[in-house]
Design a protein around this motif. Structure first.
Motif: not given
Length: 635
Positions: A485-492, A516-520, A550-557
């Motif tokens: 949740s934090r990575l999805k809401s932390s913007m750069v 940060l989640a998008e970068l990950l 893993i959860e963020i990188k492979y979220e779509g799959y």
């Protein structure tokens, strides 16, 4: 003279291999007075073949056994001499841990656990007969009888006989009527099982020779090292406690000269001379099979692996055989590094009696015998890990049955154990079954790294996972959720610092702000790398950050597979009554009707996986069940 001993216990476990150990420990830990019988107490948790635990897909099973409260993962963490995570160059779905064991230590430590377990008794005796009665039109097991005549009355029996039933070992023309490693075979139980109406099969497996390590020239081989950072099998093991010096393994290869010797002596091989009756494992063939079936291959891998720290014996992985001793020696001596090898133990094939597992419910209880459960190679599988997984489930469900509780049933969407058992009880397996990652349709969800997140709660509900262990799992789950949740809401933003960071890691520039989640999600970036531009990050355990990445990188799959699981669950949720009269379903094809009557599936999902039952048959069944349900409601 027969003994007059008669005892009353709750559970009798027949066999103390990897399945029997897990079954006995599960029952005893759940409070039931349990006796585990073995033909030799020196064979408890014996590793008669390869000196390792885990490997591709098998490592998943060990992690799942541990997550449910089993012992195998803890035991190998105490006794390994080399550890390696396999397939790390591929995606996380196929990462799998494999550890070389000190064989003697592994057996010794597991025996120590059994001997120290409350409610558990070890008894060296051969079980020659099952005792049973008719109850409500069905057989019910009531106990066991030993060869000396002692009777143990009980409410549940778990058969974990491994490769011992009417076993015989073959080395060329020489046949010895023993179990593995020359141990006593169990020659009487098969007859009792047949008298009960249980269908038996004859399977075979094999093992390679063991060499005197002093006779091997390692300079002609490729050295194989363990991982620098060791990952434990058990979720309860402190990772720092397993960081220790490791031994090396070695890789060499067969060659055309090896293959010539084998081809020239096939008439002396029991497999090709027709002496062996049993069916062997397709995915772990003997060197004779490899040379015949893969004639185009110029060489085959041979792994030289130590059997332990206190022995010179080396295991010759990849060259199991049943050829005569003289041919074996000539064959092995053509392999680089083995030119002057001395054989300590000859390679051999072993034949044994086992069952057709379609006689079992997914709970591993026999359909026709109440209170009789079964696990391990006796069910037609191969491998220590497959055995331990089945033994644990059989033990848990024997305890659930005695408690009057619902059985623990794991399905294909939640565990490799579920895939293993479903394949065994729904498919007509005509050879020893081996677990592989390709057998699991939802393998991205069923990773070895998240076995605790998938199954720890079930182990807790059963009673094998403590309140403290379950509490740690809940903290881990919350930490993963919070960090994602934090990575999805932390913007750069696209400032200079971010541009420099992305450029240094070969990543494309940002046009607009990103989380940060998008970068990950970018393949070239990792969670660890992002620390440089993530000042708000807190220190988290490695097992938490791994799940986050893993959860963020492979979220779509992962989302796509979860949708597939939803469809699967719908079919599994459509239950078929145990008393279903398939002859009343007029539109069913004859083959489907015969198979359904034979297998007695519990759901439409299970029915759909039976060979000979087509999608059209499933549609007919679905319509019939819906019509029956409406009629019952109206009636």
């Amino acid at each position: 003279m027969m003994t007059g001993i008669e005892e009353q216990v709750d559970v009798c476990v027949v066999g103390a291999g990897h399945a029997g150990c897990e079954a006995a420990l599960a029952c005893a830990r759940l409070g039931f007075e349990t006796v585990v019988f073995t033909v030799s107490v020196d064979s408890i948790a014996l590793m008669p073949c390869n000196p390792n635990i885990g490997g591709s897909s098998k490592g998943h099973l060990v992690r799942e056994v541990d997550a449910l409260g089993g012992e195998m993962g803890k035991n190998i963490d105490k006794t390994f001499i080399q550890s390696k995570m396999l397939n790390v160059s591929k995606g996380p779905a196929v990462h799998s841990l494999r550890a070389q064991a000190d064989k003697a230590d592994y057996t010794r430590e597991m025996r120590k656990v059994l001997e120290g377990q409350e409610h558990l008794t070890i008894k060296q005796a051969e079980i020659c007969e099952l005792l049973w009665i008719w109850e409500d039109g069905k057989k019910r097991v009531t106990g066991v009888k030993t060869f000396t005549g002692a009777v143990y009355k009980c409410g549940a029996v778990i058969l974990c006989t491994g490769t011992y039933l009417k076993a015989r070992c073959l080395c060329g023309e020489s046949i010895t009527y023993t179990g593995p490693n020359g141990l006593q075979a169990a020659n009487h139980l098969t007859d009792s099982l047949r008298e009960m109406g249980i269908e038996m099969h004859r399977f075979k497996t094999g093992t390679p020779a063991r060499m005197d390590g002093r006779s091997i020239d390692y300079s002609r081989m490729e050295e194989q090292f363990g991982d620098e950072r060791i990952v434990p099998f058990s979720f309860s093991t402190d990772p720092e406690s397993v960081q220790k010096p490791q031994v090396s393994c070695w890789l060499t290869y067969t060659n055309e000269k090896t293959h010539e010797i084998i081809r020239g002596n096939l008439d002396r091989s029991p497999i090709y001379a027709g002496i062996i009756e049993g069916t062997g494992p397709r995915y772990c063939p003997s060197i004779e099979d490899k040379v015949v079936k893969f004639a185009d291959k110029e060489r085959h891998q041979v792994f030289i692996e130590p059997e332990g720290l206190h022995t010179n014996e080396m295991y010759v992985g990849g060259m199991s055989s049943s050829l005569p001793e003289d041919v074996q020696l000539a064959m092995y001596r053509t392999v680089p590094g083995l030119e002057n090898c001395k054989i300590v133990r000859n390679a051999y094939a072993i034949e044994y009696d086992c069952i057709n597992a379609r006689q079992l419910y997914p709970s591993l209880e026999f359909k026709e015998v109440k209170g009789l459960f079964s696990g391990g190679q006796f069910n037609g599988s191969s491998g220590y890990e497959e055995a331990a997984a089945q033994g644990l489930i059989a033990g848990i469900n024997a305890a659930m049955s005695l408690s009057g509780r619902e059985p623990l049933l794991l399905d294909r969407s939640e565990s490799y154990i579920g895939v293993l058992i479903d394949d065994l009880v729904t498919k007509d397996n005509r050879e020893p079954y081996r677990m592989m990652t390709s057998r699991a349709e939802y393998r991205l969800l069923l990773r070895q790294d998240n076995a605790d997140l998938r199954l720890r709660k079930k182990g807790y509900e059963v009673g094998l996972i403590s309140e403290e262990e379950y509490g740690r799992l809940l903290i881990k789950e919350e930490s993963i959720f919070q960090e994602i949740s934090r990575l999805k809401s932390s913007m750069v933003g696209a400032n200079q610092k971010i541009r420099d960071f992305l450029q240094s890691h070969g990543s494309s520039e940002l046009k607009t702000a990103a989380s940060l989640a998008e970068l990950l999600c970018r393949p070239e970036l990792s969670y660890e790398m992002l620390a440089e531009i993530d000042p708000a990050r807190k220190s988290l355990p490695e097992d938490v950050t791994k799940q986050v990445e893993i959860e963020i990188k492979y979220e779509g799959y992962i989302s796509r597979q979860l949708r597939q699981v939803e469809q699967y669950k719908k079919m599994e949720g459509k239950k078929i009554p145990l008393d279903m009269d398939y002859d009343a379903v007029s539109s069913l094809r004859l083959e489907a009707r015969q198979k359904l009557k034979e297998f007695r599936p519990l759901s439409l999902g299970q029915a759909s996986r039976i060979s000979g039952v087509s999608p059209a048959d499933i549609s007919v069944l679905l319509i019939y069940l819906e019509h029956r349900s409406r009629s019952e409601k109206q009636g």
